[in-house]
Scaffold this motif. Structure first.
Motif, short mmCIF file in Angstrom:
data_model
loop_
_atom_site.label_atom_id
_atom_site.label_comp_id
_atom_site.label_asym_id
_atom_site.label_seq_id
_atom_site.Cartn_x
_atom_site.Cartn_y
_atom_site.Cartn_z
N ALA A 138 0.80 -1.23 0.00
CA ALA A 138 0.00 0.00 0.00
C ALA A 138 0.84 1.29 0.00
CB ALA A 138 -0.98 -0.03 1.17
N PRO A 139 1.88 1.41 0.84
CA PRO A 139 2.65 2.67 0.81
C PRO A 139 3.31 2.94 -0.54
CG PRO A 139 3.26 1.31 2.73
CD PRO A 139 2.36 0.47 1.86
N VAL A 140 3.69 1.89 -1.25
CA VAL A 140 4.30 2.07 -2.57
C VAL A 140 3.28 2.67 -3.54
CG1 VAL A 140 5.39 0.82 -4.50
CG2 VAL A 140 5.85 0.10 -2.15
N LEU A 141 1.99 2.42 -3.25
CA LEU A 141 0.92 2.93 -4.12
C LEU A 141 0.28 4.19 -3.54
CD1 LEU A 141 -0.84 -0.52 -4.78
CD2 LEU A 141 0.89 0.62 -6.21
N GLY A 142 0.78 4.67 -2.42
CA GLY A 142 0.18 5.85 -1.81
C GLY A 142 -1.22 5.56 -1.28
N HIS A 190 2.54 -0.73 -15.30
CA HIS A 190 3.83 -0.16 -15.67
C HIS A 190 4.22 1.04 -14.81
CE1 HIS A 190 4.75 -2.64 -19.21
NE2 HIS A 190 3.43 -2.76 -19.26
N SER A 191 3.52 1.23 -13.71
CA SER A 191 3.94 2.32 -12.81
C SER A 191 4.13 1.86 -11.37
CB SER A 191 2.95 3.49 -12.87
OG SER A 191 1.63 3.07 -12.66
N ALA A 192 3.42 0.82 -10.95
CA ALA A 192 3.56 0.39 -9.55
C ALA A 192 5.01 0.01 -9.25
CB ALA A 192 2.64 -0.80 -9.29
N GLY A 193 5.60 0.68 -8.29
CA GLY A 193 6.98 0.41 -7.91
C GLY A 193 7.99 1.26 -8.65
N ALA A 194 7.52 2.01 -9.66
CA ALA A 194 8.46 2.83 -10.45
C ALA A 194 8.11 4.31 -10.37
CB ALA A 194 8.45 2.38 -11.91
N ILE A 195 6.82 4.60 -10.22
CA ILE A 195 6.33 5.98 -10.31
C ILE A 195 5.33 6.18 -9.17
CG2 ILE A 195 4.97 7.57 -11.77
CD1 ILE A 195 6.00 5.94 -14.20
N PRO A 196 5.37 7.32 -8.50
CA PRO A 196 4.36 7.55 -7.45
C PRO A 196 2.97 7.59 -8.08
CG PRO A 196 6.13 9.17 -7.31
CD PRO A 196 6.32 8.43 -8.60
N VAL A 197 2.03 6.89 -7.48
CA VAL A 197 0.66 6.90 -8.02
C VAL A 197 -0.31 7.59 -7.05
CG1 VAL A 197 0.88 5.00 -9.64
CG2 VAL A 197 0.35 4.50 -7.29
N ASP A 198 0.05 7.65 -5.78
CA ASP A 198 -0.74 8.40 -4.79
C ASP A 198 -2.24 8.15 -4.92
OD1 ASP A 198 1.52 9.59 -3.61
OD2 ASP A 198 1.60 11.09 -5.19
N ARG A 203 9.24 7.98 -4.55
CA ARG A 203 9.63 9.24 -5.20
C ARG A 203 11.13 9.26 -5.51
NH1 ARG A 203 5.02 12.10 -4.77
NH2 ARG A 203 3.87 10.89 -3.26
N ALA A 204 11.91 8.65 -4.64
CA ALA A 204 13.36 8.57 -4.88
C ALA A 204 13.64 7.62 -6.04
CB ALA A 204 14.07 8.10 -3.62
N VAL A 205 12.86 6.54 -6.13
CA VAL A 205 13.01 5.62 -7.26
C VAL A 205 12.70 6.36 -8.56
CG1 VAL A 205 12.13 3.50 -8.34
CG2 VAL A 205 12.39 3.62 -5.84
N ARG A 206 11.65 7.16 -8.53
CA ARG A 206 11.24 7.93 -9.72
C ARG A 206 12.33 8.93 -10.12
NH1 ARG A 206 9.05 8.45 -14.59
NH2 ARG A 206 7.89 10.36 -14.92
N ALA A 207 12.90 9.61 -9.13
CA ALA A 207 13.94 10.60 -9.45
C ALA A 207 15.12 9.92 -10.13
CB ALA A 207 14.39 11.32 -8.17
#
Ligand SMILES: Cc1ncc(COP(=O)(O)O)c(C=O)c1O
Length: 419
Positions: A87-91, A209-217, A309-313
């Motif tokens: 859950a925290p990875v998905l906001g 294609h975003s879970a774990g790579a991009i914040p989805v909040d 967010r750090a993963v995304r950066a």
């Protein structure tokens, strides 16, 4: 001899790798030597925590403790427990994410549930460029619940919704992927969700294609329902179970089209009548694939203490660098993936008529990407285990493959079914 341009790129890679050292998580993975793995958007690499966890699940839990493990090792609660870890990875706050089944099954489930939540809705809006399974599921569910499917690329959504409103057609749901699987284009999840709500419809997102790579909040953006793969950027392993998100506010009215005993309020009462469990548990179906689920649970160790967010950066830096390196080394390259940060997922897609041969020739050189029909070379960038230096090596390999014509090898003329 190394050219100045190549030297500049190498210097830049070194500087960027030093600047991003804090998010280099390669020691959390087992990666084969000599391979540059650019397919983590299809099958994530093996997290170092997984082999021992799976061995323990097999030898000790299953082998020794046998059926008692459903209680003593918390097997029964694994779908909710792993969902809460994710859950925290998905906001998302706890109690809204459940792990199990495939993305395809979960999408069937949430679209059916959307029909129940919006009984007056007549239309389902989908992206014609969506991953095929999403299109098949949308068409299938629409037929079953009596919806009309309206195809609209996400950037056309305002016009599509306005036209439907002008015709007085109520929209039940808009179902989109956050990142286009071919081009890597990132869509505006917050804006599209808002627009969907203004039309009175539910926002359903495929986050493969975003879970774990991009914040989805998910909570902050008021998303209604979402699904996503466990085996891509979440690194859960081949065929890892998917996840489903049902916002708290919809759970009491969420009707499970696949009612099974695991979603029952009292599964061991063995009642002949179905009575859904409270909360996210009602989205459960039958016995979950425990070994895969425990592998995914262990894989989530990768995210311990890591903000997505750090993963995304890191990913943005890596993908921008890869694009630049290809532009410099292979002038004239056509990209399907957008250049702008805010439009780019975690992959770089190159368009080339000989894309299949290029992918095979790169693999022969130890650079593993994948091909998507008809002409896309997909270079997935799983930020936690890639470096700028590796991406330079990948771009140099691409240059060399094309210069030597390796992609034209007749061996690549025949395409196997799994590419
Ligand atoms: C965007 C998207 N949705 C759905 C799927 C299919 O998921 P599953 O095979 O778990 O049903 C994929 C698989 O790659 C995908 O990329």
């Amino acid at each position: 001899m190394t050219s100045t341009r190549e030297q500049d790129l190498a210097d830049r890679a070194r500087a960027l790798d030093a600047a991003h050292a804090a998010t280099d998580l390669r020691d959390r993975f087992v990666l084969p030597a000599g391979v540059i793995y650019l397919d983590g958007n299809s099958l994530g690499a093996l997290p170092a925590s997984v082999p021992a966890a799976v061995a323990d699940a097999v030898a000790r839990q299953w082998g020794t403790d046998l059926i008692a493990s459903w209680n003593s090792h918390g097997w029964w609660q694994a779908p909710e427990r792993t969902g809460d870890r994710l859950a925290p990875v998905l906001g998302a706050a706890a109690g809204q994410v459940l792990v199990g089944e495939s993305t395809t099954v979960r999408l069937h489930q949430v679209l059916h549930a959307a029909a129940g939540l919006r009984p007056d809705g007549r239309v389902l809006v989908v992206d014609p460029g969506a991953f095929p399974t999403d299109l098949y599921v949308s068409a299938g569910v629409a037929e079953q619940v009596g919806w009309r499917v309206v195809e609209s690329a996400p950037d056309r959504l305002p016009d599509t919704l306005a036209a439907l409103a002008a015709d007085g057609v109520p929209v039940a749901a808009v179902s989109y992927s956050h990142v286009d699987f071919r081009t890597g284009r990132l869509w505006d999840l917050p804006g599209l969700t808002r627009m969907t709500h203004e039309a009175g419809a539910l926002a359903v997102w495929d986050l493969c294609h975003s879970a774990g790579a991009i914040p989805v909040d998910l909570d902050a953006n008021d998303v209604d329902l979402a699904v996503g793969c466990g085996y891509k950027f979440l690194n859960g392993g081949p065929g890892a179970p998917a996840f489903v998100y049902v916002a708290h506010r919809h759970q009491d009215s969420f009707v499970n089209v696949l009612p099974g005993w695991h979603g029952h309020a009292e599964p061991f009462a063995m009642s002949a009548q179905y009575s859904p469990a409270p909360g996210i548990v009602r989205a459960r179906v039958g016995s979950p694939p425990l070994l895969s689920l425990l592998a995914l649970d262990a894989a989530l160790d990768v995210f311990d203490g890591v903000d997505v967010r750090a993963v995304r950066a890191r990913s943005l830096s890596l993908t921008a660098y890869l694009r630049t390196a290809i532009e410099v080394l292979v002038p004239g390259t056509a990209f399907a993936s957008p250049a702008a940060d805010e439009l780019r997922g975690s992959q770089v897609s190159v368009v080339h008529p000989e894309a299949y041969g290029i992918v095979q020739a790169l693999i022969a050189r130890g650079v593993i990407g994948d091909f998507r029909t008809p002409d896309v070379v997909r270079l997935g960038v799983a930020a936690p285990y890639l470096t700028h230096a590796q991406l330079l090596a990948a771009a140099l390999a691409l240059r060399d493959v094309l210069a030597a014509g390796e992609h034209l090898d007749p061996a690549y003329a025949e395409r196997p079914t799994v590419t």
